[in-house]
Design a protein around this motif. Structure first.
Motif, PDB file in Angstrom:
ATOM      1  N   CYS A  11      -2.064   4.825  -3.030  1.00  0.00           N
ATOM      2  CA  CYS A  11      -2.841   5.865  -2.352  1.00  0.00           C
ATOM      3  C   CYS A  11      -1.934   7.060  -2.089  1.00  0.00           C
ATOM      4  O   CYS A  11      -1.931   7.640  -1.000  1.00  0.00           O
ATOM      5  CB  CYS A  11      -3.398   5.319  -1.039  1.00  0.00           C
ATOM      6  N   ALA A  33      -6.074   4.535  -6.048  1.00  0.00           N
ATOM      7  CA  ALA A  33      -7.176   4.862  -5.148  1.00  0.00           C
ATOM      8  C   ALA A  33      -7.038   6.277  -4.613  1.00  0.00           C
ATOM      9  O   ALA A  33      -5.944   6.853  -4.582  1.00  0.00           O
ATOM     10  CB  ALA A  33      -7.227   3.866  -3.987  1.00  0.00           C
ATOM     11  N   ALA A  65      -9.868  -3.699  -1.164  1.00  0.00           N
ATOM     12  CA  ALA A  65      -9.322  -4.614  -0.163  1.00  0.00           C
ATOM     13  C   ALA A  65      -9.974  -5.990  -0.226  1.00  0.00           C
ATOM     14  O   ALA A  65      -9.273  -7.014  -0.229  1.00  0.00           O
ATOM     15  CB  ALA A  65      -9.465  -4.014   1.233  1.00  0.00           C
ATOM     16  N   ALA A 107     -10.885   2.193  -0.994  1.00  0.00           N
ATOM     17  CA  ALA A 107     -10.063   1.286  -0.191  1.00  0.00           C
ATOM     18  C   ALA A 107     -10.831   0.017   0.158  1.00  0.00           C
ATOM     19  O   ALA A 107     -10.286  -1.098   0.044  1.00  0.00           O
ATOM     20  CB  ALA A 107      -9.599   1.995   1.084  1.00  0.00           C
ATOM     21  N   VAL A 145      -6.685   7.149   3.408  1.00  0.00           N
ATOM     22  CA  VAL A 145      -7.106   6.123   2.449  1.00  0.00           C
ATOM     23  C   VAL A 145      -6.151   4.937   2.503  1.00  0.00           C
ATOM     24  O   VAL A 145      -6.577   3.772   2.580  1.00  0.00           O
ATOM     25  CB  VAL A 145      -7.197   6.706   1.026  1.00  0.00           C
ATOM     26  N   GLY A 146      -4.843   5.203   2.477  1.00  0.00           N
ATOM     27  CA  GLY A 146      -3.867   4.125   2.561  1.00  0.00           C
ATOM     28  C   GLY A 146      -3.926   3.400   3.896  1.00  0.00           C
ATOM     29  O   GLY A 146      -3.815   2.166   3.961  1.00  0.00           O
ATOM     30  N   VAL A 160       0.873  -1.176   0.000  1.00  0.00           N
ATOM     31  CA  VAL A 160       0.000   0.000   0.000  1.00  0.00           C
ATOM     32  C   VAL A 160       0.904   1.218   0.000  1.00  0.00           C
ATOM     33  O   VAL A 160       1.704   1.411   0.931  1.00  0.00           O
ATOM     34  CB  VAL A 160      -0.945   0.014   1.216  1.00  0.00           C
ATOM     35  N   THR A 180      -6.561   3.061   5.831  1.00  0.00           N
ATOM     36  CA  THR A 180      -7.779   2.253   5.822  1.00  0.00           C
ATOM     37  C   THR A 180      -7.577   0.994   5.003  1.00  0.00           C
ATOM     38  O   THR A 180      -7.958  -0.113   5.421  1.00  0.00           O
ATOM     39  CB  THR A 180      -8.953   3.076   5.271  1.00  0.00           C
ATOM     40  N   ALA A 181      -6.968   1.145   3.827  1.00  0.00           N
ATOM     41  CA  ALA A 181      -6.736  -0.015   2.965  1.00  0.00           C
ATOM     42  C   ALA A 181      -5.841  -1.034   3.660  1.00  0.00           C
ATOM     43  O   ALA A 181      -6.111  -2.248   3.624  1.00  0.00           O
ATOM     44  CB  ALA A 181      -6.104   0.440   1.646  1.00  0.00           C
TER      45      ALA A 181
END
Length: 501
Positions: free
Chosen positions: A155, A280, A306, A302, A11-12, A5, A14-15
């Motif tokens: 991200c 993303a 995922a 995300a 965002v990153g 990631v 969360t992913a």
């Protein structure tokens, strides 16, 4: 079985947490050695984003955020109308305001406790190749480094040019001419704490707009539309910034916590999947912030990415499932771009005809409630519906009806995010996020899938003899009437990316 990631903004983060929740090892790469905690940045977090974070163990974000429920709109100092956000029967608020720095701090704490996430800070991505895997070249204080992974989720934000170049993509679109001045201030403004206030053409910013958002700790975020030649340093030196603030809050004590100037953009990549690399968040799309569709759309990216990456890596689906990531999330980005562009065209008309139209609408809205829907200060972020997705089995009894009016929710059905329904086993969304789930009305068999019984009617409006197939991101994949095990199997294969169904 590793996913890299790239970028550890919200965002990153969360992913990475979602992938780890699925049991996938993650290398989380970021160019910054440490966080910059200054400034509110992205503050407006929608209910379904809070729901994702709560599923990861960050329910405190909904609790700490300042909940606002009323949006007020003014023209030349006169209130035109207000509306309350729908509660949707959820325990979570429709929106909270909380600084991006606090979101990152909470998510960093969860990442530190997750052994499947290997954080590599101070790694600036300079390029990548895909020779059967993903090889990511990074520059560090100790020299060049290379990271290998099965897939990469980029991200890296608006400035992620190295990644976009490496996969042959760029952010195409437009930039808006006017600038926007953003100030976080701390002040005691009684009665403003649960309201978003939008001013068209106020006397203290004639010809332009001002947006005021409450934040925790008696802070307020104020956004002014300002001319292209605006000079923040000169305004601070000459005292004009203080006069600008006092024109809004009056003669009372205040403190400037942070200020910055931005230019807004609407830009998209052509493809959000390029081989083993998925793009993303701001790396894939940029929107004007009115409506809060940037970060909220990125978190939806995300979660979509995922579960699909996890299913492919765990052998539960073929690699072709990842094509649906682009199909679904690029369509969402296009809609967000259309919505925010329409807002900017209303806020900053491109020609005299647009200016006359805006003035006519705002003038008539003062006395005619039927005109309120034409006043565009930003349609607030909402989930995208995957009615046209290749993963969705259509239901002729529940055809997609398009976007409902502002503030309304669509009826449940194929392609729609499952309502936040509680059943004896817990919240349906939480149950769905453990894998595909079949919701069955009385008398319908489970067909070998994890299943939960639901009543006829109820929040879903289920009919007798129906089964509802729900995806691992809590979207409804199919509604099947009197289904046989073969019917359920076909819908499941389709929802897993098997085009043959």
């Amino acid at each position: 079985m590793t996913v890299a990631v790239l970028g550890s903004g919200p965002v990153g983060q969360t992913a990475a947490l979602l992938l780890a929740r699925w049991g996938v090892p993650v290398v989380l790469v970021d160019e910054h050695v440490r966080r910059d905690p200054v400034g509110s940045k992205a503050i407006c977090h929608q209910r379904d984003t809070l729901d994702v974070w709560a599923a990861l163990g960050a329910g405190c974000l909904a609790e700490e955020g300042l909940t606002w429920t009323t949006a007020r709109t003014f023209h030349r100092g006169r209130e035109l109308f207000s509306y309350r956000l729908p509660d949707a029967g959820s325990a979570l608020p429709p929106f909270v305001n909380l600084s991006q720095a606090r979101v990152e701090e909470v998510l960093d704490g969860l990442i530190a406790d997750q052994p499947l996430i290997d954080v590599r800070r101070g790694h600036r991505v300079t390029g990548l190749t895909q020779p059967g895997c993903v090889e990511i070249d990074c520059e560090t204080a100790d020299g060049p480094r290379r990271i290998e992974a099965d897939y990469a989720l980029a991200c890296t934000g608006a400035h992620g040019d190295a990644v976009r170049r490496a996969v042959g993509e760029r952010l195409d679109g437009v930039s808006f001419a006017d600038l926007f001045l953003i100030c976080d201030i701390r002040a005691d403004l009684a009665g403003w704490a649960a309201e978003r206030r939008f001013h068209f053409d106020p006397p203290w910013n004639p010809g332009r707009q001002v947006l005021i958002h409450p934040c925790p700790g008696s802070q307020f975020r104020i956004d002014w539309q300002v001319p292209d030649a605006y000079d923040l340093a000169a305004e601070e030196t000459g005292g004009a910034l203080g006069r600008r603030i006092r024109a809004i809050i009056g003669d009372r004590p205040y403190e400037v916590v942070w200020r910055s100037v931005y230019r807004f953009h609407t830009r998209l990549v052509r493809r959000m999947r390029a081989g083993r690399v998925l793009l993303a968040g701001d790396c894939a799309h940029l929107f004007a912030p009115f409506g809060a569709r940037g970060l909220n759309g990125g978190v939806a990216d995300a979660e979509n990415a995922a579960w699909k990456l996890a299913h492919v890596l765990r052998g539960l689906a073929l690699d072709g499932l990842l094509d649906s990531y682009h199909a679904e999330r690029h369509a969402a980005a296009v809609e967000n771009a259309e919505v925010t562009t329409a807002t900017m065209d209303f806020l900053v008309p491109r020609d005299e005809q647009g200016r006359r139209y805006r003035e006519d609408v705002l003038t008539r809205a003062a006395g005619d409630p039927a005109v309120h829907a034409l006043v565009d200060s930003g349609r607030l972020a909402e989930p995208f519906w995957y009615a046209d997705s290749p993963l969705t089995t259509p239901d002729p009894l529940r055809p997609a009806a398009g976007r409902p009016p502002r503030g309304a929710l669509p009826p449940p059905g194929p392609g729609v995010l499952l309502p936040d329904v509680t059943v004896p086993g817990g919240r349906l969304r939480d149950l769905a996020r453990r894998g595909f789930l079949l919701l069955t009305t009385p008398g319908v068999a489970s067909a070998g899938l994890r299943s939960v019984g639901i009543p006829v009617g109820g929040t879903l409006g289920a009919c007798p003899g129906e089964a509802w197939l729900v995806r691992p991101d809590a979207y409804v994949a199919a509604v099947l009437s009197e289904p046989s095990p073969a019917d359920v199997g076909r819908a499941l294969r389709r929802a897993s990316g098997d085009a043959a169904g």
